[in-house]
Design a protein around this motif. Structure first.
Motif, PDB file in Angstrom:
ATOM      1  N   UNK A   1     -49.739   4.132  19.617  1.00 53.78           N
ATOM      2  CA  UNK A   1     -51.129   4.553  19.587  1.00 53.78           C
ATOM      3  C   UNK A   1     -52.058   3.355  19.741  1.00 53.78           C
ATOM      4  N   UNK A   2     -53.337   3.615  19.992  1.00 55.10           N
ATOM      5  CA  UNK A   2     -53.944   4.927  20.115  1.00 55.10           C
ATOM      6  C   UNK A   2     -53.340   5.706  21.288  1.00 55.10           C
ATOM      7  N   UNK A   3     -52.977   6.929  21.015  1.00 54.63           N
ATOM      8  CA  UNK A   3     -52.250   7.775  21.940  1.00 54.63           C
ATOM      9  C   UNK A   3     -51.196   8.525  21.159  1.00 54.63           C
ATOM     10  N   UNK A   4     -50.219   9.072  21.846  1.00 55.62           N
ATOM     11  CA  UNK A   4     -49.151   9.829  21.187  1.00 55.62           C
ATOM     12  C   UNK A   4     -49.714  10.902  20.259  1.00 55.62           C
ATOM     13  N   UNK A   5     -50.876  11.452  20.641  1.00 55.39           N
ATOM     14  CA  UNK A   5     -51.480  12.508  19.846  1.00 55.39           C
ATOM     15  C   UNK A   5     -52.191  12.028  18.604  1.00 55.39           C
ATOM     16  N   UNK A   6     -52.322  10.710  18.417  1.00 57.06           N
ATOM     17  CA  UNK A   6     -52.919  10.164  17.208  1.00 57.06           C
ATOM     18  C   UNK A   6     -53.993   9.137  17.553  1.00 57.06           C
TER      19      UNK A   6
ATOM     20  N   UNK B   1     -44.429   1.163  27.342  1.00 59.50           N
ATOM     21  CA  UNK B   1     -44.979   1.771  26.132  1.00 59.50           C
ATOM     22  C   UNK B   1     -45.306   3.235  26.404  1.00 59.50           C
ATOM     23  N   UNK B   2     -45.183   4.043  25.351  1.00 63.60           N
ATOM     24  CA  UNK B   2     -45.241   5.495  25.513  1.00 63.60           C
ATOM     25  C   UNK B   2     -45.829   6.101  24.239  1.00 63.60           C
ATOM     26  N   UNK B   3     -46.597   7.214  24.298  1.00 59.84           N
ATOM     27  CA  UNK B   3     -46.856   8.172  25.332  1.00 59.84           C
ATOM     28  C   UNK B   3     -48.279   8.693  25.177  1.00 59.84           C
ATOM     29  N   UNK B   4     -48.849   9.324  26.216  1.00 56.32           N
ATOM     30  CA  UNK B   4     -50.244   9.793  26.218  1.00 56.32           C
ATOM     31  C   UNK B   4     -51.180   8.711  25.712  1.00 56.32           C
ATOM     32  N   UNK B   5     -51.049   7.525  26.282  1.00 52.63           N
ATOM     33  CA  UNK B   5     -51.787   6.386  25.759  1.00 52.63           C
ATOM     34  C   UNK B   5     -53.286   6.493  26.036  1.00 52.63           C
ATOM     35  N   UNK B   6     -54.050   5.883  25.145  1.00 52.87           N
ATOM     36  CA  UNK B   6     -55.512   5.915  25.212  1.00 52.87           C
ATOM     37  C   UNK B   6     -55.983   4.993  26.337  1.00 52.87           C
ATOM     38  N   UNK B   7     -56.698   5.562  27.305  1.00 54.26           N
ATOM     39  CA  UNK B   7     -57.181   4.760  28.428  1.00 54.26           C
ATOM     40  C   UNK B   7     -58.226   3.749  27.996  1.00 54.26           C
TER      41      UNK B   7
ATOM     42  N   UNK C   1     -57.794   1.660  25.867  1.00 56.51           N
ATOM     43  CA  UNK C   1     -57.032   0.436  25.612  1.00 56.51           C
ATOM     44  C   UNK C   1     -56.210   0.025  26.829  1.00 56.51           C
ATOM     45  N   UNK C   2     -56.620   0.470  28.008  1.00 56.50           N
ATOM     46  CA  UNK C   2     -55.860   0.124  29.214  1.00 56.50           C
ATOM     47  C   UNK C   2     -55.707  -1.381  29.369  1.00 56.50           C
ATOM     48  N   UNK C   3     -56.731  -2.148  29.028  1.00 57.13           N
ATOM     49  CA  UNK C   3     -56.637  -3.607  29.151  1.00 57.13           C
ATOM     50  C   UNK C   3     -55.535  -4.161  28.268  1.00 57.13           C
ATOM     51  N   UNK C   4     -55.345  -3.576  27.089  1.00 53.19           N
ATOM     52  CA  UNK C   4     -54.269  -4.033  26.196  1.00 53.19           C
ATOM     53  C   UNK C   4     -52.902  -3.679  26.758  1.00 53.19           C
ATOM     54  N   UNK C   5     -52.760  -2.453  27.250  1.00 48.66           N
ATOM     55  CA  UNK C   5     -51.453  -2.070  27.802  1.00 48.66           C
ATOM     56  C   UNK C   5     -51.109  -2.966  28.993  1.00 48.66           C
ATOM     57  N   UNK C   6     -52.106  -3.288  29.814  1.00 42.03           N
ATOM     58  CA  UNK C   6     -51.853  -4.144  30.976  1.00 42.03           C
ATOM     59  C   UNK C   6     -51.526  -5.570  30.561  1.00 42.03           C
TER      60      UNK C   6
ATOM     61  N   UNK D   1     -47.080   5.122  29.596  1.00 43.49           N
ATOM     62  CA  UNK D   1     -47.052   6.568  29.817  1.00 43.49           C
ATOM     63  C   UNK D   1     -48.449   7.125  29.617  1.00 43.49           C
ATOM     64  N   UNK D   2     -48.983   7.777  30.653  1.00 43.19           N
ATOM     65  CA  UNK D   2     -50.354   8.259  30.591  1.00 43.19           C
ATOM     66  C   UNK D   2     -50.447   9.691  30.076  1.00 43.19           C
TER      67      UNK D   2
END
Length: 608
Positions: free
Chosen positions: A233-238, A267-273, A275-280, A287-288
């Motif tokens: 997270x943020x994502x995964x429904x939370x 990293x997975x799943x339904x991630x918060x866009x 925080x896209x800079x962090x995932x990148x 996982x979007x």
């Protein structure tokens, strides 16, 4: 993945509310962390492609078959499919059937450290330990067998410290003298990840990073080349601080680097866009969306949740590029009835994954691919779209039942996909004007390896329900010229709550917003030389997908859905067909009874 021991909501209920950022053009940028440096003249100089994730990965994953209730897949109870024998059987099949086409990862998903009642096992340092029944030879031996086939091995872990590994806070941390599990989590034992199955790690405490380091050294020592970190997270429904695992992902990024072994971090799943800079920055893929599996008696179904991806992908498009890719989840198109899809749906599924530059990893039983499924997974022209230097495609038309997605390629050609997402057959047209040129173009059908010759101004195809076509289009005509009309112009008419606002991302620094519950924007002086249907390019901003009625000269309206641009500071464009008369026209964008996007401008081609 969703574990059977975790409390979960239905997949569609947890679907990400997508947020995507469409670029103003068809091409897209590479991730910021990998993108550009400045050359000696001050112009951008692209850096060399990273060694990891230079292109979307390809391979196989175990979760689709683990999670299915298809007869015979899990004979010893739910999720029992995952065993050493089954992984090695799929490894052999991947090597024999798909390796020569670029498929190389064999990814072991959740459950490798749990028995068939889902009870976990850990070593004396609180690290996951292979279940001796599922994996009697151990995880290193399995990786060695995978490597012996010339393939790469992937493994899975959830975010946080699993509750069962806590051991009353007395479990020592390897390589950190005096540190125990009590020293790496919050004192109130707050939970984290998408299933609340772990205690949240407290990275303000010096012992915590040592625990991640010990996990990374373990999987590197076993020889794994890929790690899926799930429930992030943020994502995964939370959402909220308790479920913010950015620090976990950053720690894994550092820990993997410290091992000296190149390990792809997904990293997975339904991630918060947001925080896209962090995932990148910290990972190689994200996982979007929620799980593509239906958790039913097939692997997937169209409605749950393959079709969600057409809605949820567009906003993420600009974030994909060498070093990190938007992950749409498993591509289950190879097993016919077991997939739970029609042939048309299987092709559309594969087409979207290819043009979106998603990793191509199937969850099918590779030992029994049918001939059609094998043809989809091994089509070299389609694989080249996914694996080559073509950028990810995005919608160039609204997100209606019939859609056109496209990308302009470095060689000047276009990748163009036509989709009919309706439940009945329909024709779909790709207009060259929506791509920015006019006249003739040659069309190559990639799925059928067929040249379709020259087409004037457009190509139209009759498609079955949920059907698609995929083309390479080579322009033979000229570039279109356009007349632009700013939304905030004093010549326009605003109605209802519509109002002009500042907009740093917009072409002239302003936009028209507050188009809701009857709000309207009318462009009053749209001039064309001759009557016809024009592909009017609408530049807009919308943090979520929104719809609006578009009409000319007070005539009949057509309602269109505009894909999310990801946030309220990023513009996107789509082309909308509008029939105009010779001379002066009005074009109105009307919110109707709902909420419409903010409008930056429209551009009208000088020829229909």
């Amino acid at each position: 993945m969703r574990s059977p021991s975790y409390s979960v909501m239905p997949a569609r209920a947890l679907r990400a509310v997508v947020v995507l950022a469409l670029t103003a053009g068809v091409a897209t940028a590479v991730p910021a962390a990998h993108a550009e440096t400045t050359g000696p003249t001050g112009t951008p100089a692209r850096t060399a492609a990273p060694a990891l994730a230079a292109k979307p990965f390809m391979g196989w994953s175990s979760w689709s078959m683990q999670s299915s209730k298809y007869p015979g897949l899990n004979p010893d109870g739910d999720y029992s499919y995952l065993t050493e024998a089954n992984v090695l059987k799929q490894t052999d099949a991947l090597a024999a059937k798909l390796k020569n086409f670029g498929y190389e990862y064999v990814n072991i998903d959740a459950g490798w450290w749990r028995d068939k009642t889902w009870k976990p096992g850990f070593d004396r340092y609180g690290r996951q330990q292979a279940d001796p029944v599922r994996f009697p030879s151990g995880m290193k031996a399995v990786a060695d067998r995978i490597h012996a086939k010339g393939l790469k091995a992937g493994i899975y872990l959830p975010a946080g410290l699993e509750k069962e590994a806590y051991g009353g806070g007395k479990v020592p941390v390897l390589g950190a003298d005096g540190c125990t599990t009590a020293d790496i989590v919050y004192g109130d034992l707050r939970t984290t990840n998408g299933w609340d199955s772990s205690y949240k790690l407290d990275f303000s405490r010096p012992c915590t990073e040592k625990y991640i380091d010990s996990q990374a050294r373990l999987i590197a020592g076993w020889g794994y080349d890929f790690l899926k970190l799930d429930g992030v997270g943020p994502g995964s429904g939370k959402s909220g601080d308790q479920y913010d695992n950015v620090a976990d992902v950053a720690a894994w990024h550092r820990a993997i680097a410290a091992t000296g072994r190149p390990i792809h971090l997904e990293v997975s799943w339904s991630l918060d866009i947001g925080h896209a800079a962090d995932w990148k920055k910290y990972s190689n893929g994200w996982r979007i969306d929620t799980d593509v599996e239906c958790y039913c008696n097939t692997l997937v179904s169209w409605e749950n949740s393959v079709d969600d991806r057409w809605d949820d992908t567009p906003a993420w498009t600009r974030h994909a590029g060498p070093g990190g890719w938007n992950d749409l989840d498993s591509l289950d198109v190879g097993n016919g009835d077991m997939d739970g899809l029609t042939k048309a749906e299987r092709q559309s599924y594969a087409t979207l994954w290819a043009i979106a530059k998603s990793p191509l990893y199937t969850g099918d039983d590779l030992t029994r691919l049918d001939s059609y499924g094998l043809s989809l997974l091994t089509n070299r022209e389609v694989i080249a779209v996914n694996q080559g230097d073509t950028p990810p495609a995005r919608p160039v038309t609204p997100s209606d039942a019939q859609q056109v997605w496209a990308a302009k390629n470095p060689d000047g050609t276009y990748t163009v996909a036509l989709f009919n997402l309706a439940d009945a057959p329909a024709a779909v047209t790709a207009s060259w004007a929506s791509l920015g040129f006019t006249g003739k173009a040659t069309v190559r059908d990639l799925w059928n390896h067929e040249n379709l010759g020259n087409h004037e101004n457009k190509v139209t195809q009759a498609l079955p329900a949920h059907g698609s076509r995929l083309f390479t289009v080579t322009p033979r005509g000229g570039a279109l010229t356009w007349t632009g009309y700013e939304a905030e112009s004093a010549a326009n008419t605003l109605a209802g709550n519509a109002s002009v606002a500042d907009c740093s991302a917009c072409s002239d620094g302003h936009k028209v917003g507050n188009l809701y519950l009857g709000g309207k924007l009318t462009f009053n002086k749209v001039v064309v030389d001759k009557a016809g249907t024009y592909q009017v390019k609408v530049a807009y901003i919308s943090g979520d997908a929104r719809s609006a009625d578009v009409l000319a000269n007070g005539g009949g309206a057509t309602r269109h859905t505009f894909p999310s641009t990801g946030d309220w500071g990023t513009t996107g464009t789509v082309s909308v067909p509008v029939t105009l008369k010779a001379g002066t026209n009005t074009i109105t964008i009307d919110s109707g009874s709902g909420y419409a996007p903010d409008i930056d401008r429209i551009d009208v081609p000088k020829s229909s």
